[in-house]
Scaffold this active site. Structure first.
Site, PDB file in Angstrom:
ATOM      1  N   GLY A  82      33.326  13.144  50.688  1.00 22.98           N
ATOM      2  CA  GLY A  82      32.323  13.110  51.749  1.00 22.98           C
ATOM      3  C   GLY A  82      30.974  13.257  51.076  1.00 22.98           C
ATOM      4  CD  GLU A  83      25.762  14.643  50.488  1.00 21.50           C
ATOM      5  OE1 GLU A  83      25.286  14.547  49.343  1.00 21.50           O
ATOM      6  OE2 GLU A  83      25.632  15.647  51.203  1.00 21.50           O
ATOM      7  CB  SER A  84      29.230  17.894  47.492  1.00 15.46           C
ATOM      8  OG  SER A  84      28.133  17.383  46.785  1.00 15.46           O
ATOM      9  CB  CYS A 131      35.199  12.265  45.849  1.00 12.75           C
ATOM     10  SG  CYS A 131      33.824  11.240  45.311  1.00 12.75           S
ATOM     11  NE  ARG A 156      25.954  15.918  44.704  1.00  9.45           N
ATOM     12  CZ  ARG A 156      25.046  16.034  45.670  1.00  9.45           C
ATOM     13  NH1 ARG A 156      24.083  16.924  45.582  1.00  9.45           N
ATOM     14  NH2 ARG A 156      25.109  15.273  46.739  1.00  9.45           N
ATOM     15  CB  ILE A 179      33.239   6.063  47.402  1.00 10.50           C
ATOM     16  CG1 ILE A 179      34.418   5.136  47.716  1.00 10.50           C
ATOM     17  CG2 ILE A 179      32.063   5.788  48.349  1.00 10.50           C
ATOM     18  CD1 ILE A 179      35.062   5.381  49.073  1.00 10.50           C
ATOM     19  CG  HIS A 228      37.686   8.642  47.870  1.00  7.53           C
ATOM     20  ND1 HIS A 228      37.382   9.390  48.990  1.00  7.53           N
ATOM     21  CD2 HIS A 228      36.550   8.579  47.144  1.00  7.53           C
ATOM     22  CE1 HIS A 228      36.118   9.742  48.961  1.00  7.53           C
ATOM     23  NE2 HIS A 228      35.572   9.264  47.849  1.00  7.53           N
ATOM     24  CD  GLU A 273      40.711  10.072  50.303  1.00  7.43           C
ATOM     25  OE1 GLU A 273      41.145  10.330  49.165  1.00  7.43           O
ATOM     26  OE2 GLU A 273      39.499   9.946  50.562  1.00  7.43           O
TER      27      GLU A 273
HETATM   28  N1  GLN Z   1      28.251  11.478  46.114  1.00  4.93           N
HETATM   29  C1  GLN Z   1      28.899  12.463  46.925  1.00  4.93           C
HETATM   30  C2  GLN Z   1      28.356  13.856  46.639  1.00  4.93           C
HETATM   31  O1  GLN Z   1      27.638  14.044  45.723  1.00  4.93           O
HETATM   32  C3  GLN Z   1      30.401  12.452  46.731  1.00  4.93           C
HETATM   33  C4  GLN Z   1      30.935  11.101  47.150  1.00  4.93           C
HETATM   34  C5  GLN Z   1      32.326  11.116  47.702  1.00  4.93           C
HETATM   35  O2  GLN Z   1      32.902  12.156  48.040  1.00  4.93           O
HETATM   36  N2  GLN Z   1      32.854   9.937  47.860  1.00  4.93           N
HETATM   37  O3  GLN Z   1      28.671  14.758  47.347  1.00  4.93           O
END
Ligand code: GLN
Length: 208
Positions: A50-52, A81, A108, A136, A172, A174
């Site tokens: 997701g987005e950390s 990720c 990241r 991703i 990923h 999943e």
């Molecule tokens: N770029 C995202 C981050 O820094 C991680 C990307 C992902 O989970 N696919 O959180």
């Protein structure tokens, strides 16, 4: 533990639903986790992609930071990720807080903007056929501590690692129908109950 381990998926943000389906394919019972109380019945946990930064904010908002660290001191966690970023001891580009459960330094968005997503076929330790890895906006694991076992690399960087109870992937697993990576984690969770902690003896660096 029942024959099917109960494995939570942190469901605050990101790619949690697909992990639930992958866990079912790997023979576990998935549970969505949104509060500290949701952690109680679990045998293991996945922190999804997701987005950390957003995930961290929601973890703070739900007062989950400390409960997650405590959970990780006893029970297995698999971070994928953004989840791998949260598992690391040190996060760069930019620096940010993390659970610090694995001795990793993670940078990241490290593949750059032009080629930030790709699919690669990678060999994985213990598997005879390669795994399709979907990256991703992936981080790169820049440093692994002495107890970290490297299970797969891509372009010479570790992309799947384990340390004691825990696993982290910068891709990923999943997002493909292949359940082998989730099965590896489910087996780790099972071993935690049959053999106690730690689940993995220390092994030499090995990628295939
Ligand atoms: N770029 C995202 C981050 O820094 C991680 C990307 C992902 O989970 N696919 O959180």
């Amino acid at each position: 533990m029942p024959s099917k381990p109960v494995i939570g998926v942190l469901a605050l943000q990101g790619d949690f639903a697909a992990h639930g389906r992958a866990l079912e394919r790997a023979g576990a019972q998935p549970r969505e986790v949104r509060t500290a109380a949701d952690l109680t019945p679990l045998d293991g946990l996945i922190i999804p992609g997701g987005e950390s930064t957003s995930m961290l904010k929601l973890i703070d908002l739900e007062h989950l930071f400390q409960p997650l660290r405590e959970f990780g001191s006893q029970r297995p966690i698999f971070g994928t990720c953004a989840g791998a970023i949260l598992m690391a001891k040190e996060v760069l580009h930019p620096e940010q807080a993390s659970l610090g459960l694995m001795d990793l330094t993670v940078e990241r968005n490290a593949y750059g903007r032009q080629i930030d997503s790709r699919i690669a076929s990678i060999p994985v330790a213990g598997e005879s056929e390669p795994v399709e890895a979907v990256f991703i906006r992936a981080p790169i694991i820049r440093r692994t501590g002495g107890e970290v076992r490297i299970l797969a690399t891509y372009q010479d960087d570790p992309v799947l690692v384990s340390e004691g109870l825990h696993m982290a992937a910068t891709f990923h697993p999943e997002l493909t129908p292949d359940a082998r990576i989730h099965t590896h984690f489910v087996n780790t969770v099972r071993k935690r109950y049959t053999e106690g902690v730690p689940v993995e003896p220390r092994q030499e660096h090995q990628t295939e």
